[in-house]
Write a protein that holds these residues in place. Structure first.
Motif, PDB file in Angstrom:
ATOM      1  N   PHE A 138       0.823  -1.206   0.000  1.00  0.00           N
ATOM      2  CA  PHE A 138       0.000   0.000   0.000  1.00  0.00           C
ATOM      3  C   PHE A 138       0.856   1.253   0.000  1.00  0.00           C
ATOM      4  O   PHE A 138       0.535   2.237   0.647  1.00  0.00           O
ATOM      5  CB  PHE A 138      -0.933  -0.002   1.207  1.00  0.00           C
ATOM      6  CG  PHE A 138      -1.996  -1.055   1.124  1.00  0.00           C
ATOM      7  CD1 PHE A 138      -3.062  -0.894   0.259  1.00  0.00           C
ATOM      8  CD2 PHE A 138      -1.916  -2.197   1.880  1.00  0.00           C
ATOM      9  CE1 PHE A 138      -4.043  -1.860   0.168  1.00  0.00           C
ATOM     10  CE2 PHE A 138      -2.885  -3.171   1.791  1.00  0.00           C
ATOM     11  CZ  PHE A 138      -3.954  -3.013   0.936  1.00  0.00           C
ATOM     12  N   GLY A 139       1.947   1.236  -0.740  1.00  0.00           N
ATOM     13  CA  GLY A 139       2.835   2.381  -0.816  1.00  0.00           C
ATOM     14  C   GLY A 139       2.181   3.600  -1.441  1.00  0.00           C
ATOM     15  O   GLY A 139       2.556   4.725  -1.158  1.00  0.00           O
ATOM     16  N   TRP A 140       1.198   3.376  -2.276  1.00  0.00           N
ATOM     17  CA  TRP A 140       0.538   4.500  -2.929  1.00  0.00           C
ATOM     18  C   TRP A 140      -0.364   5.277  -1.977  1.00  0.00           C
ATOM     19  O   TRP A 140      -0.794   6.379  -2.287  1.00  0.00           O
ATOM     20  CB  TRP A 140      -0.247   4.033  -4.145  1.00  0.00           C
ATOM     21  CG  TRP A 140      -1.257   2.959  -3.838  1.00  0.00           C
ATOM     22  CD1 TRP A 140      -1.030   1.623  -3.794  1.00  0.00           C
ATOM     23  CD2 TRP A 140      -2.632   3.156  -3.524  1.00  0.00           C
ATOM     24  NE1 TRP A 140      -2.175   0.961  -3.466  1.00  0.00           N
ATOM     25  CE2 TRP A 140      -3.189   1.883  -3.291  1.00  0.00           C
ATOM     26  CE3 TRP A 140      -3.439   4.259  -3.414  1.00  0.00           C
ATOM     27  CZ2 TRP A 140      -4.512   1.690  -2.958  1.00  0.00           C
ATOM     28  CZ3 TRP A 140      -4.768   4.077  -3.075  1.00  0.00           C
ATOM     29  CH2 TRP A 140      -5.295   2.800  -2.853  1.00  0.00           C
ATOM     30  N   LEU A 141      -0.645   4.713  -0.808  1.00  0.00           N
ATOM     31  CA  LEU A 141      -1.456   5.414   0.183  1.00  0.00           C
ATOM     32  C   LEU A 141      -0.642   6.381   1.035  1.00  0.00           C
ATOM     33  O   LEU A 141      -1.198   7.266   1.664  1.00  0.00           O
ATOM     34  CB  LEU A 141      -2.158   4.417   1.108  1.00  0.00           C
ATOM     35  CG  LEU A 141      -3.289   3.608   0.483  1.00  0.00           C
ATOM     36  CD1 LEU A 141      -3.815   2.590   1.478  1.00  0.00           C
ATOM     37  CD2 LEU A 141      -4.405   4.509   0.017  1.00  0.00           C
ATOM     38  N   LYS A 142       0.669   6.200   1.059  1.00  0.00           N
ATOM     39  CA  LYS A 142       1.528   7.062   1.856  1.00  0.00           C
ATOM     40  C   LYS A 142       1.653   8.433   1.191  1.00  0.00           C
ATOM     41  O   LYS A 142       1.839   8.532  -0.018  1.00  0.00           O
ATOM     42  CB  LYS A 142       2.923   6.454   2.002  1.00  0.00           C
ATOM     43  CG  LYS A 142       2.960   5.181   2.814  1.00  0.00           C
ATOM     44  CD  LYS A 142       4.370   4.680   2.942  1.00  0.00           C
ATOM     45  CE  LYS A 142       4.402   3.367   3.684  1.00  0.00           C
ATOM     46  NZ  LYS A 142       5.755   2.824   3.735  1.00  0.00           N
ATOM     47  N   PRO A 143       1.559   9.489   1.983  1.00  0.00           N
ATOM     48  CA  PRO A 143       1.742  10.821   1.398  1.00  0.00           C
ATOM     49  C   PRO A 143       3.195  11.034   0.975  1.00  0.00           C
ATOM     50  O   PRO A 143       4.126  10.557   1.626  1.00  0.00           O
ATOM     51  CB  PRO A 143       1.352  11.775   2.522  1.00  0.00           C
ATOM     52  CG  PRO A 143       1.484  10.981   3.770  1.00  0.00           C
ATOM     53  CD  PRO A 143       1.263   9.543   3.396  1.00  0.00           C
ATOM     54  N   ASP A 144       3.373  11.735  -0.120  1.00  0.00           N
ATOM     55  CA  ASP A 144       4.704  12.008  -0.639  1.00  0.00           C
ATOM     56  C   ASP A 144       5.247  13.282   0.013  1.00  0.00           C
ATOM     57  O   ASP A 144       4.716  14.374  -0.227  1.00  0.00           O
ATOM     58  CB  ASP A 144       4.657  12.177  -2.154  1.00  0.00           C
ATOM     59  CG  ASP A 144       6.019  12.315  -2.784  1.00  0.00           C
ATOM     60  OD1 ASP A 144       7.027  12.049  -2.098  1.00  0.00           O
ATOM     61  OD2 ASP A 144       6.083  12.684  -3.974  1.00  0.00           O
ATOM     62  N   PRO A 145       6.299  13.168   0.844  1.00  0.00           N
ATOM     63  CA  PRO A 145       6.820  14.366   1.520  1.00  0.00           C
ATOM     64  C   PRO A 145       7.410  15.385   0.545  1.00  0.00           C
ATOM     65  O   PRO A 145       7.337  16.584   0.793  1.00  0.00           O
ATOM     66  CB  PRO A 145       7.879  13.820   2.471  1.00  0.00           C
ATOM     67  CG  PRO A 145       8.221  12.468   1.970  1.00  0.00           C
ATOM     68  CD  PRO A 145       7.024  11.971   1.227  1.00  0.00           C
ATOM     69  N   LEU A 146       7.960  14.930  -0.569  1.00  0.00           N
ATOM     70  CA  LEU A 146       8.506  15.861  -1.560  1.00  0.00           C
ATOM     71  C   LEU A 146       7.397  16.710  -2.175  1.00  0.00           C
ATOM     72  O   LEU A 146       7.573  17.910  -2.394  1.00  0.00           O
ATOM     73  CB  LEU A 146       9.247  15.113  -2.666  1.00  0.00           C
ATOM     74  CG  LEU A 146      10.658  14.654  -2.343  1.00  0.00           C
ATOM     75  CD1 LEU A 146      11.221  13.830  -3.485  1.00  0.00           C
ATOM     76  CD2 LEU A 146      11.550  15.831  -2.057  1.00  0.00           C
ATOM     77  N   LYS A 147       6.277  16.093  -2.447  1.00  0.00           N
ATOM     78  CA  LYS A 147       5.155  16.817  -3.034  1.00  0.00           C
ATOM     79  C   LYS A 147       4.630  17.863  -2.058  1.00  0.00           C
ATOM     80  O   LYS A 147       4.346  19.006  -2.443  1.00  0.00           O
ATOM     81  CB  LYS A 147       4.054  15.827  -3.409  1.00  0.00           C
ATOM     82  CG  LYS A 147       2.946  16.405  -4.226  1.00  0.00           C
ATOM     83  CD  LYS A 147       1.987  15.304  -4.661  1.00  0.00           C
ATOM     84  CE  LYS A 147       0.911  15.843  -5.558  1.00  0.00           C
ATOM     85  NZ  LYS A 147      -0.002  14.776  -5.996  1.00  0.00           N
ATOM     86  N   LYS A 148       4.529  17.491  -0.791  1.00  0.00           N
ATOM     87  CA  LYS A 148       4.042  18.417   0.232  1.00  0.00           C
ATOM     88  C   LYS A 148       5.005  19.597   0.388  1.00  0.00           C
ATOM     89  O   LYS A 148       4.585  20.753   0.437  1.00  0.00           O
ATOM     90  CB  LYS A 148       3.897  17.682   1.557  1.00  0.00           C
ATOM     91  CG  LYS A 148       3.383  18.535   2.677  1.00  0.00           C
ATOM     92  CD  LYS A 148       3.263  17.741   3.964  1.00  0.00           C
ATOM     93  CE  LYS A 148       2.833  18.627   5.109  1.00  0.00           C
ATOM     94  NZ  LYS A 148       2.770  17.901   6.368  1.00  0.00           N
ATOM     95  N   LEU A 149       6.304  19.317   0.437  1.00  0.00           N
ATOM     96  CA  LEU A 149       7.291  20.387   0.576  1.00  0.00           C
ATOM     97  C   LEU A 149       7.319  21.286  -0.654  1.00  0.00           C
ATOM     98  O   LEU A 149       7.491  22.504  -0.533  1.00  0.00           O
ATOM     99  CB  LEU A 149       8.681  19.799   0.843  1.00  0.00           C
ATOM    100  CG  LEU A 149       8.926  19.243   2.248  1.00  0.00           C
ATOM    101  CD1 LEU A 149      10.270  18.534   2.303  1.00  0.00           C
ATOM    102  CD2 LEU A 149       8.861  20.336   3.285  1.00  0.00           C
ATOM    103  N   SER A 150       7.142  20.696  -1.813  1.00  0.00           N
ATOM    104  CA  SER A 150       7.126  21.496  -3.046  1.00  0.00           C
ATOM    105  C   SER A 150       5.946  22.466  -3.062  1.00  0.00           C
ATOM    106  O   SER A 150       6.091  23.616  -3.479  1.00  0.00           O
ATOM    107  CB  SER A 150       7.055  20.590  -4.267  1.00  0.00           C
ATOM    108  OG  SER A 150       8.232  19.839  -4.387  1.00  0.00           O
ATOM    109  N   LYS A 151       4.800  22.000  -2.573  1.00  0.00           N
ATOM    110  CA  LYS A 151       3.638  22.885  -2.499  1.00  0.00           C
ATOM    111  C   LYS A 151       3.893  24.028  -1.525  1.00  0.00           C
ATOM    112  O   LYS A 151       3.551  25.180  -1.801  1.00  0.00           O
ATOM    113  CB  LYS A 151       2.399  22.104  -2.073  1.00  0.00           C
ATOM    114  CG  LYS A 151       1.784  21.282  -3.165  1.00  0.00           C
ATOM    115  CD  LYS A 151       0.507  20.633  -2.692  1.00  0.00           C
ATOM    116  CE  LYS A 151      -0.134  19.823  -3.789  1.00  0.00           C
ATOM    117  NZ  LYS A 151      -1.402  19.220  -3.352  1.00  0.00           N
ATOM    118  N   GLN A 152       4.499  23.704  -0.373  1.00  0.00           N
ATOM    119  CA  GLN A 152       4.818  24.740   0.614  1.00  0.00           C
ATOM    120  C   GLN A 152       5.801  25.746   0.034  1.00  0.00           C
ATOM    121  O   GLN A 152       5.648  26.952   0.222  1.00  0.00           O
ATOM    122  CB  GLN A 152       5.405  24.121   1.878  1.00  0.00           C
ATOM    123  CG  GLN A 152       4.434  23.367   2.725  1.00  0.00           C
ATOM    124  CD  GLN A 152       5.099  22.712   3.923  1.00  0.00           C
ATOM    125  OE1 GLN A 152       6.322  22.695   4.036  1.00  0.00           O
ATOM    126  NE2 GLN A 152       4.293  22.172   4.810  1.00  0.00           N
TER     127      GLN A 152
END
Length: 61
Positions: free
Chosen positions: A2-16
């Motif tokens: 279920f790796g696709w359920l984990k949030p992507d920290p890179l995506k979150k940081l990029s948005k910030q």
């Protein structure tokens, strides 16, 4: 499995990072240079976190 359920920290940081840059741009346009400098410094800290995380994951920039 279920790796696709984990949030992507890179995506979150990029948005910030992008949000901080946009806030900084608006501050600069409004003539608030102190706020612009503060927001730019915060965005640089987020960028350092992004590059560190990429290096840990073995990704290139």
């Amino acid at each position: 499995m279920f790796g696709w359920l984990k949030p992507d920290p890179l995506k979150k940081l990029s948005k910030q990072y992008n949000a901080k840059l946009e806030e900084a741009m608006h501050a600069q346009r409004n003539g608030d240079m102190r706020l612009f400098a503060d927001l730019t410094a915060e965005s640089e800290e987020i960028w350092q976190k992004i590059t560190t995380l990429k290096q840990q994951q073995g990704l290139s920039e």
